[in-house]
Motif scaffolding. Structure first.
Motif, PDB file in Angstrom:
ATOM      1  N   GLU A 156       0.924   4.100  -2.852  1.00 45.21           N
ATOM      2  CA  GLU A 156       0.691   5.515  -2.549  1.00 45.21           C
ATOM      3  C   GLU A 156       1.833   6.383  -3.069  1.00 45.21           C
ATOM      4  OE1 GLU A 156       0.017   5.875   1.651  1.00 45.21           O
ATOM      5  OE2 GLU A 156      -2.020   5.084   1.509  1.00 45.21           O
ATOM      6  N   LEU A 171      -3.904  11.388   0.906  1.00 41.51           N
ATOM      7  CA  LEU A 171      -2.676  10.939   0.248  1.00 41.51           C
ATOM      8  C   LEU A 171      -1.558  11.958   0.406  1.00 41.51           C
ATOM      9  CD1 LEU A 171      -1.181   8.912  -1.597  1.00 41.51           C
ATOM     10  CD2 LEU A 171      -2.084  10.197  -3.549  1.00 41.51           C
ATOM     11  N   ARG A 218       0.841  -1.209   0.000  1.00 39.94           N
ATOM     12  CA  ARG A 218       0.000   0.000   0.000  1.00 39.94           C
ATOM     13  C   ARG A 218       0.873   1.255   0.000  1.00 39.94           C
ATOM     14  NH1 ARG A 218      -4.951   1.864   0.466  1.00 39.94           N
ATOM     15  NH2 ARG A 218      -5.376   3.740   1.667  1.00 39.94           N
ATOM     16  N   GLU A 219       1.917   1.263   0.803  1.00 37.23           N
ATOM     17  CA  GLU A 219       2.830   2.420   0.852  1.00 37.23           C
ATOM     18  C   GLU A 219       3.500   2.636  -0.503  1.00 37.23           C
ATOM     19  OE1 GLU A 219       5.452   1.530   4.098  1.00 37.23           O
ATOM     20  OE2 GLU A 219       3.942   2.024   5.607  1.00 37.23           O
TER      21      GLU A 219
END
Length: 183
Positions: free
Chosen positions: A11, A173, A7-8
């Motif tokens: 992003e 974000l 996920r990081e």
């Protein structure tokens, strides 16, 4: 744990794409605006709004990726090899100076100051390329016109970036990756 890292990474990739895409779009918009500055070849540098903003959200390697993509794709869409050379060297010198100032002087220099440094160094990079391509040092005299213009455009870019960043921080974000408490 692996899902969190994925996920990081996603992003971070989204931020790189957003900042890079917006820089490219601003560069294209600038090319469409019939602004006649008194100095031949001089531009407002609207794409640099996103480069300055990116310093506050991305690390050095990711910003370098944004700069390479922005310069390459903008040149591919709008320019020539010489445009690429001028833009790329100017962007690299500007980026290196802004990143150094951001890291070393974070508490002592404002976003506006970083942007002015970037504008001036971008023009110095372009003069260096001109001296190499044209094979004369005479173009260095052009600096007396370009450096003040770089400072002025750096101020404009910095003001716009300062106005835009609080809006960006309204999005999770951006807020999550913001490197400072206040702009």
């Amino acid at each position: 744990m692996n899902q969190k890292r994925n996920r990081e990474n996603l992003e971070k990739m989204m931020l790189i794409i957003l900042i890079g895409s917006l820089a490219i779009v601003l560069g294209i918009i600038e090319a469409m605006i019939p602004v006649r500055l008194p100095i031949p070849g001089a531009k407002l540098g609207l794409a640099n709004i996103m480069i300055v903003i990116g310093l506050y959200y991305l690390d050095g390697k990711d910003m370098l990726t944004v700069i390479i993509l922005k310069t390459f794709l903008t040149t591919l869409l709008l320019g020539t090899f010489s445009m690429f050379a001028y833009g790329f060297v100017g962007a690299l010198l500007s980026y290196a100076t802004m990143m150094t100032a951001f890291k070393l002087l974070k508490d002592k220099i404002s976003l506006l100051g970083i942007s002015v440094l970037g504008g001036v160094m971008h023009n110095i990079g372009q003069i260096i390329v001109a001296m190499i391509l044209i094979k004369t040092n005479a173009v260095a005299y052009y600096m007396m016109f370009l450096l003040p213009l770089g400072a002025v455009t750096g101020i404009v870019v910095g003001i716009v970036a300062k106005l835009v960043m609080p809006r960006l921080n309204e999005f999770e974000l951006f807020k999550k990756h913001y490197k400072l408490q206040e702009v």
